[in-house]
Design a protein around this motif. Structure first.
Motif, PDB file in Angstrom:
ATOM      1  N   SER A   5       0.816  -1.210   0.000  1.00  0.00           N
ATOM      2  CA  SER A   5       0.000   0.000   0.000  1.00  0.00           C
ATOM      3  C   SER A   5       0.854   1.267   0.000  1.00  0.00           C
ATOM      4  O   SER A   5       0.336   2.366  -0.181  1.00  0.00           O
ATOM      5  N   ILE A   6       2.173   1.122   0.185  1.00  0.00           N
ATOM      6  CA  ILE A   6       3.097   2.259   0.148  1.00  0.00           C
ATOM      7  C   ILE A   6       3.596   2.414  -1.278  1.00  0.00           C
ATOM      8  O   ILE A   6       4.198   1.503  -1.842  1.00  0.00           O
ATOM      9  N   GLN A  13      10.493   4.971   4.191  1.00  0.00           N
ATOM     10  CA  GLN A  13      11.538   4.554   5.118  1.00  0.00           C
ATOM     11  C   GLN A  13      12.329   5.741   5.652  1.00  0.00           C
ATOM     12  O   GLN A  13      12.662   5.811   6.834  1.00  0.00           O
ATOM     13  N   SER A  14      12.599   6.709   4.780  1.00  0.00           N
ATOM     14  CA  SER A  14      13.322   7.905   5.199  1.00  0.00           C
ATOM     15  C   SER A  14      12.535   8.678   6.259  1.00  0.00           C
ATOM     16  O   SER A  14      13.097   9.139   7.255  1.00  0.00           O
ATOM     17  N   LEU A  15      11.248   8.811   6.047  1.00  0.00           N
ATOM     18  CA  LEU A  15      10.401   9.519   7.008  1.00  0.00           C
ATOM     19  C   LEU A  15      10.299   8.762   8.327  1.00  0.00           C
ATOM     20  O   LEU A  15      10.309   9.374   9.397  1.00  0.00           O
ATOM     21  N   ARG A  16      10.224   7.444   8.270  1.00  0.00           N
ATOM     22  CA  ARG A  16      10.166   6.640   9.499  1.00  0.00           C
ATOM     23  C   ARG A  16      11.451   6.811  10.296  1.00  0.00           C
ATOM     24  O   ARG A  16      11.423   6.910  11.512  1.00  0.00           O
ATOM     25  N   LYS A  24       1.535   8.746   9.126  1.00  0.00           N
ATOM     26  CA  LYS A  24       1.926  10.003   8.496  1.00  0.00           C
ATOM     27  C   LYS A  24       2.966   9.764   7.396  1.00  0.00           C
ATOM     28  O   LYS A  24       2.883  10.347   6.320  1.00  0.00           O
ATOM     29  N   ALA A  25       3.927   8.895   7.658  1.00  0.00           N
ATOM     30  CA  ALA A  25       4.941   8.588   6.654  1.00  0.00           C
ATOM     31  C   ALA A  25       4.295   7.987   5.404  1.00  0.00           C
ATOM     32  O   ALA A  25       4.666   8.328   4.276  1.00  0.00           O
ATOM     33  N   ALA A  26       3.318   7.123   5.594  1.00  0.00           N
ATOM     34  CA  ALA A  26       2.627   6.510   4.455  1.00  0.00           C
ATOM     35  C   ALA A  26       1.847   7.549   3.655  1.00  0.00           C
ATOM     36  O   ALA A  26       1.887   7.553   2.423  1.00  0.00           O
ATOM     37  N   GLN A  32       3.476  12.014  -2.413  1.00  0.00           N
ATOM     38  CA  GLN A  32       4.597  12.393  -3.276  1.00  0.00           C
ATOM     39  C   GLN A  32       4.696  11.488  -4.491  1.00  0.00           C
ATOM     40  O   GLN A  32       5.160  11.916  -5.533  1.00  0.00           O
ATOM     41  N   ALA A  33       4.262  10.260  -4.375  1.00  0.00           N
ATOM     42  CA  ALA A  33       4.305   9.327  -5.497  1.00  0.00           C
ATOM     43  C   ALA A  33       3.210   9.623  -6.515  1.00  0.00           C
ATOM     44  O   ALA A  33       3.333   9.283  -7.687  1.00  0.00           O
TER      45      ALA A  33
END
Length: 83
Positions: A5-6, A13-16, A24-26, A32-33
């Motif tokens: 789903s990501i 991963q960078s945000l995590r 929130k990271a997802a 952005q994608a």
């Protein structure tokens, strides 16, 4: 194993690693994608606070409940509204 789903696993991963929550990271990675979402574009339609009159700033400060607004300078009102 990557989460299907990501949409942008590297960004996620960078945000995590920076301490963002999974949710929130997802959301950020998926936004952005998706080029149609344009998450980096400015969203507001109002001019910056520096272009507002002091009276307009006072009214906005009243609406959001800034305490001590009547004694503040224009710069202090801007800082309070952004805080």
């Amino acid at each position: 194993m990557p989460n299907p789903s990501i949409k942008d696993e590297d960004t996620y991963q960078s945000l995590r690693e920076k301490g963002y929550s999974e949710e929130k990271a997802a959301r950020i990675a998926n936004a952005q994608a998706d080029r149609s979402m344009s998450p980096s574009q400015k969203g507001g339609k109002h001019p910056p606070y520096e272009e507002w009159t002091k009276e307009e700033l006072l009214e906005k400060a009243k609406d959001v409940g800034v305490e001590g607004r009547s004694e503040m300078s224009k710069d202090a009102l801007i800082k309070a509204l952004r805080g």
